[in-house]
Design a protein around this motif. Structure first.
Motif, PDB file in Angstrom:
ATOM      1  N   PHE A 160       8.069  -1.497  10.112  1.00  0.00           N
ATOM      2  CA  PHE A 160       8.996  -0.402  10.394  1.00  0.00           C
ATOM      3  C   PHE A 160      10.398  -0.849   9.993  1.00  0.00           C
ATOM      4  O   PHE A 160      10.923  -1.832  10.535  1.00  0.00           O
ATOM      5  CB  PHE A 160       8.934  -0.045  11.880  1.00  0.00           C
ATOM      6  CG  PHE A 160       9.752   1.148  12.264  1.00  0.00           C
ATOM      7  CD1 PHE A 160       9.257   2.430  12.096  1.00  0.00           C
ATOM      8  CD2 PHE A 160      11.004   0.983  12.822  1.00  0.00           C
ATOM      9  CE1 PHE A 160      10.005   3.537  12.477  1.00  0.00           C
ATOM     10  CE2 PHE A 160      11.758   2.081  13.203  1.00  0.00           C
ATOM     11  CZ  PHE A 160      11.263   3.359  13.027  1.00  0.00           C
ATOM     12  N   ALA A 161      10.990  -0.138   9.016  1.00  0.00           N
ATOM     13  CA  ALA A 161      12.272  -0.561   8.440  1.00  0.00           C
ATOM     14  C   ALA A 161      13.337   0.501   8.671  1.00  0.00           C
ATOM     15  O   ALA A 161      13.435   1.475   7.908  1.00  0.00           O
ATOM     16  CB  ALA A 161      12.101  -0.832   6.947  1.00  0.00           C
ATOM     17  N   PRO A 162      14.160   0.364   9.711  1.00  0.00           N
ATOM     18  CA  PRO A 162      15.233   1.326   9.964  1.00  0.00           C
ATOM     19  C   PRO A 162      16.206   1.390   8.786  1.00  0.00           C
ATOM     20  O   PRO A 162      16.491   0.383   8.130  1.00  0.00           O
ATOM     21  CB  PRO A 162      15.925   0.758  11.213  1.00  0.00           C
ATOM     22  CG  PRO A 162      14.886  -0.087  11.877  1.00  0.00           C
ATOM     23  CD  PRO A 162      14.093  -0.680  10.747  1.00  0.00           C
ATOM     24  N   GLY A 163      16.694   2.601   8.516  1.00  0.00           N
ATOM     25  CA  GLY A 163      17.673   2.773   7.449  1.00  0.00           C
ATOM     26  C   GLY A 163      17.090   2.913   6.069  1.00  0.00           C
ATOM     27  O   GLY A 163      17.833   3.118   5.104  1.00  0.00           O
ATOM     28  N   SER A 164      15.767   2.821   5.950  1.00  0.00           N
ATOM     29  CA  SER A 164      15.144   2.882   4.623  1.00  0.00           C
ATOM     30  C   SER A 164      14.439   4.199   4.352  1.00  0.00           C
ATOM     31  O   SER A 164      13.838   4.374   3.290  1.00  0.00           O
ATOM     32  CB  SER A 164      14.141   1.729   4.470  1.00  0.00           C
ATOM     33  OG  SER A 164      14.784   0.476   4.535  1.00  0.00           O
ATOM     34  N   GLY A 165      14.498   5.131   5.299  1.00  0.00           N
ATOM     35  CA  GLY A 165      13.822   6.407   5.123  1.00  0.00           C
ATOM     36  C   GLY A 165      14.703   7.438   4.445  1.00  0.00           C
ATOM     37  O   GLY A 165      15.765   7.125   3.898  1.00  0.00           O
ATOM     38  N   GLY A 166      14.255   8.700   4.466  1.00  0.00           N
ATOM     39  CA  GLY A 166      15.023   9.780   3.881  1.00  0.00           C
ATOM     40  C   GLY A 166      14.947   9.849   2.369  1.00  0.00           C
ATOM     41  O   GLY A 166      15.847  10.403   1.728  1.00  0.00           O
ATOM     42  N   GLY A 213       0.844  -1.195   0.000  1.00  0.00           N
ATOM     43  CA  GLY A 213       0.000   0.000   0.000  1.00  0.00           C
ATOM     44  C   GLY A 213       0.872   1.234   0.000  1.00  0.00           C
ATOM     45  O   GLY A 213       1.598   1.503  -0.953  1.00  0.00           O
ATOM     46  N   GLU A 214       0.871   1.967   1.094  1.00  0.00           N
ATOM     47  CA  GLU A 214       1.697   3.162   1.210  1.00  0.00           C
ATOM     48  C   GLU A 214       3.099   2.803   1.696  1.00  0.00           C
ATOM     49  O   GLU A 214       3.312   1.772   2.352  1.00  0.00           O
ATOM     50  CB  GLU A 214       1.058   4.160   2.182  1.00  0.00           C
ATOM     51  CG  GLU A 214      -0.280   4.709   1.713  1.00  0.00           C
ATOM     52  CD  GLU A 214      -0.137   5.609   0.497  1.00  0.00           C
ATOM     53  OE1 GLU A 214       0.986   6.092   0.236  1.00  0.00           O
ATOM     54  OE2 GLU A 214      -1.148   5.824  -0.186  1.00  0.00           O
ATOM     55  N   VAL A 215       4.048   3.668   1.371  1.00  0.00           N
ATOM     56  CA  VAL A 215       5.390   3.614   1.953  1.00  0.00           C
ATOM     57  C   VAL A 215       5.651   4.998   2.530  1.00  0.00           C
ATOM     58  O   VAL A 215       5.743   5.984   1.792  1.00  0.00           O
ATOM     59  CB  VAL A 215       6.464   3.254   0.911  1.00  0.00           C
ATOM     60  CG1 VAL A 215       7.834   3.173   1.589  1.00  0.00           C
ATOM     61  CG2 VAL A 215       6.133   1.948   0.215  1.00  0.00           C
ATOM     62  N   TRP A 216       5.725   5.071   3.848  1.00  0.00           N
ATOM     63  CA  TRP A 216       5.864   6.354   4.527  1.00  0.00           C
ATOM     64  C   TRP A 216       7.323   6.619   4.878  1.00  0.00           C
ATOM     65  O   TRP A 216       8.058   5.687   5.265  1.00  0.00           O
ATOM     66  CB  TRP A 216       5.022   6.390   5.794  1.00  0.00           C
ATOM     67  CG  TRP A 216       3.565   6.101   5.603  1.00  0.00           C
ATOM     68  CD1 TRP A 216       2.868   5.034   6.076  1.00  0.00           C
ATOM     69  CD2 TRP A 216       2.616   6.905   4.895  1.00  0.00           C
ATOM     70  NE1 TRP A 216       1.549   5.111   5.706  1.00  0.00           N
ATOM     71  CE2 TRP A 216       1.357   6.248   4.981  1.00  0.00           C
ATOM     72  CE3 TRP A 216       2.692   8.114   4.197  1.00  0.00           C
ATOM     73  CZ2 TRP A 216       0.205   6.764   4.400  1.00  0.00           C
ATOM     74  CZ3 TRP A 216       1.546   8.626   3.615  1.00  0.00           C
ATOM     75  CH2 TRP A 216       0.319   7.963   3.715  1.00  0.00           C
ATOM     76  N   ASP A 217       7.736   7.858   4.767  1.00  0.00           N
ATOM     77  CA  ASP A 217       9.113   8.268   5.048  1.00  0.00           C
ATOM     78  C   ASP A 217       9.174   8.866   6.452  1.00  0.00           C
ATOM     79  O   ASP A 217       8.687   9.968   6.694  1.00  0.00           O
ATOM     80  CB  ASP A 217       9.557   9.298   4.005  1.00  0.00           C
ATOM     81  CG  ASP A 217      11.041   9.638   4.124  1.00  0.00           C
ATOM     82  OD1 ASP A 217      11.676   9.248   5.122  1.00  0.00           O
ATOM     83  OD2 ASP A 217      11.555  10.318   3.208  1.00  0.00           O
ATOM     84  N   LYS A 218       9.772   8.124   7.378  1.00  0.00           N
ATOM     85  CA  LYS A 218       9.883   8.590   8.760  1.00  0.00           C
ATOM     86  C   LYS A 218      11.252   9.197   9.059  1.00  0.00           C
ATOM     87  O   LYS A 218      11.625   9.367  10.214  1.00  0.00           O
ATOM     88  CB  LYS A 218       9.615   7.429   9.719  1.00  0.00           C
ATOM     89  CG  LYS A 218       8.229   6.801   9.569  1.00  0.00           C
ATOM     90  CD  LYS A 218       7.125   7.761   9.935  1.00  0.00           C
ATOM     91  CE  LYS A 218       5.762   7.086   9.930  1.00  0.00           C
ATOM     92  NZ  LYS A 218       4.661   8.023  10.271  1.00  0.00           N
ATOM     93  N   GLY A 219      12.013   9.510   8.013  1.00  0.00           N
ATOM     94  CA  GLY A 219      13.335  10.090   8.224  1.00  0.00           C
ATOM     95  C   GLY A 219      14.406   9.023   8.228  1.00  0.00           C
ATOM     96  O   GLY A 219      14.937   8.650   7.183  1.00  0.00           O
ATOM     97  N   ARG A 220      14.686   8.496   9.398  1.00  0.00           N
ATOM     98  CA  ARG A 220      15.709   7.449   9.497  1.00  0.00           C
ATOM     99  C   ARG A 220      15.156   6.066   9.199  1.00  0.00           C
ATOM    100  O   ARG A 220      15.893   5.085   9.184  1.00  0.00           O
ATOM    101  CB  ARG A 220      16.335   7.452  10.891  1.00  0.00           C
ATOM    102  CG  ARG A 220      17.116   8.721  11.208  1.00  0.00           C
ATOM    103  CD  ARG A 220      17.782   8.629  12.576  1.00  0.00           C
ATOM    104  NE  ARG A 220      18.562   9.821  12.873  1.00  0.00           N
ATOM    105  CZ  ARG A 220      19.251  10.006  13.995  1.00  0.00           C
ATOM    106  NH1 ARG A 220      19.231   9.050  14.927  1.00  0.00           N
ATOM    107  NH2 ARG A 220      19.939  11.115  14.181  1.00  0.00           N
ATOM    108  N   ALA A 221      13.869   5.983   8.991  1.00  0.00           N
ATOM    109  CA  ALA A 221      13.230   4.690   8.714  1.00  0.00           C
ATOM    110  C   ALA A 221      12.080   4.903   7.733  1.00  0.00           C
ATOM    111  O   ALA A 221      11.644   6.030   7.493  1.00  0.00           O
ATOM    112  CB  ALA A 221      12.715   4.049  10.004  1.00  0.00           C
ATOM    113  N   ALA A 222      11.635   3.807   7.159  1.00  0.00           N
ATOM    114  CA  ALA A 222      10.441   3.815   6.317  1.00  0.00           C
ATOM    115  C   ALA A 222       9.423   2.871   6.933  1.00  0.00           C
ATOM    116  O   ALA A 222       9.786   1.920   7.646  1.00  0.00           O
ATOM    117  CB  ALA A 222      10.769   3.379   4.887  1.00  0.00           C
ATOM    118  N   VAL A 223       8.156   3.130   6.677  1.00  0.00           N
ATOM    119  CA  VAL A 223       7.090   2.224   7.086  1.00  0.00           C
ATOM    120  C   VAL A 223       6.402   1.715   5.828  1.00  0.00           C
ATOM    121  O   VAL A 223       5.866   2.500   5.036  1.00  0.00           O
ATOM    122  CB  VAL A 223       6.076   2.918   8.014  1.00  0.00           C
ATOM    123  CG1 VAL A 223       4.879   2.005   8.272  1.00  0.00           C
ATOM    124  CG2 VAL A 223       6.742   3.300   9.334  1.00  0.00           C
TER     125      VAL A 223
END
Length: 262
Positions: free
Chosen positions: A125-131, A98-108
């Motif tokens: 919650f995927a650390p390192g995948s944001g930004g 569905g959605e992929v949200w950008d939490k900065g240091r992580a992605a959801v």
């Protein structure tokens, strides 16, 4: 990461019998006296059983290269029931990102599974995948400011994680002390989905509902629960829905909980 939004994860069918549905009810904490949950004569299937049938979908995403499976965690879960699951049968499902949200240091990553019986969404919650410049997405539901309407107690079973893993999620950290330590835990811990399902039983009873009448369920996994832990559940009434949080000791383990019984 925006390339993952909307990507199909394929289709799958899952076949189960009455024994599997009964095993699920027992693993979720249903007592032997709840005959319509644990006896095939008039069996009703707990709606959260659907989440074990659909677990293949979030398990597909990591190996496909979306994120590092060694650091990603199950952040929250949503379930919407379309109609009751039969006591046994074959369920067809299709899944997508569905959605992929950008939490900065992580992605959801939101993994959506749809069938004629239910819609379910895993938030990973995927650390390192944001930004990557995407939208941050909605905030988690906050604890209500009012005093809880009810305070309930749930004692988990020392054998609960061992039983629940027989439903399909056999990650070693839920049974093997060494695997749990490697994952940063002092001992094997319960599956988040097992904890969430277990909470629906006393919540339904306290609100004079049947747990098999669950129509909607949401919850965020805030901290691990260990088999044998005693949980305190606080609930609030909210326009036909039940909001809830669960704690053990000074730790919140499920936050942003919401249940609706039909």
């Amino acid at each position: 990461m925006n390339d993952w939004r909307g990507r199909t994860l394929g289709t799958r069918t899952a076949t189960y019998d009455e024994a599997r549905a009964i095993l699920y009810a027992l693993a979720a904490g249903a007592p032997a006296t709840a005959l319509d949950l644990v006896f095939e004569r008039d069996l009703r299937v707990l709606p959260t059983f659907a989440l074990t049938l659909a677990q293949w979908a979030p398990d597909e995403l990591g190996p496909a290269g979306a994120f590092d499976v060694s650091t990603a965690v199950h952040g929250s879960q949503r379930l919407r029931v379309r109609k009751p699951l039969p006591p046994s049968g074959t369920i067809a499902m299709e899944a997508r990102v569905g959605e992929v949200w950008d939490k900065g240091r992580a992605a959801v990553f939101e993994v959506v599974v749809e069938s004629e019986y239910f819609d379910a969404t895993w938030s990973i919650f995927a650390p390192g995948s944001g930004g990557f410049g995407g939208e941050r997405g909605p905030s988690s539901r906050r604890r209500p400011s009012a005093d809880p309407a009810r305070t309930l107690t749930l004692r988990t079973s020392p054998n609960q994680a061992a039983l629940y893993r027989l439903l399909g999620d056999r990650h070693h950290m839920h049974i093997d002390p060494e695997a749990a330590k490697a994952a940063g835990m002092p001992r094997p811990f319960m599956h988040g989905l097992c904890t969430l399902a277990a909470l629906t039983l006393p919540i339904a009873e306290a609100h004079e509902a049947h747990p098999a009448d669950l129509a909607e369920l949401d919850g965020r996994f805030a901290a691990p629960v260990f088999p044998g832990d005693e949980l305190t559940i606080e609930t609030w009434d909210d326009s036909g829905a039940i909001l809830f949080e669960a704690t053990t000791g000074d730790r919140t383990v499920i936050s942003g909980g919401r249940a609706v019984f039909g």
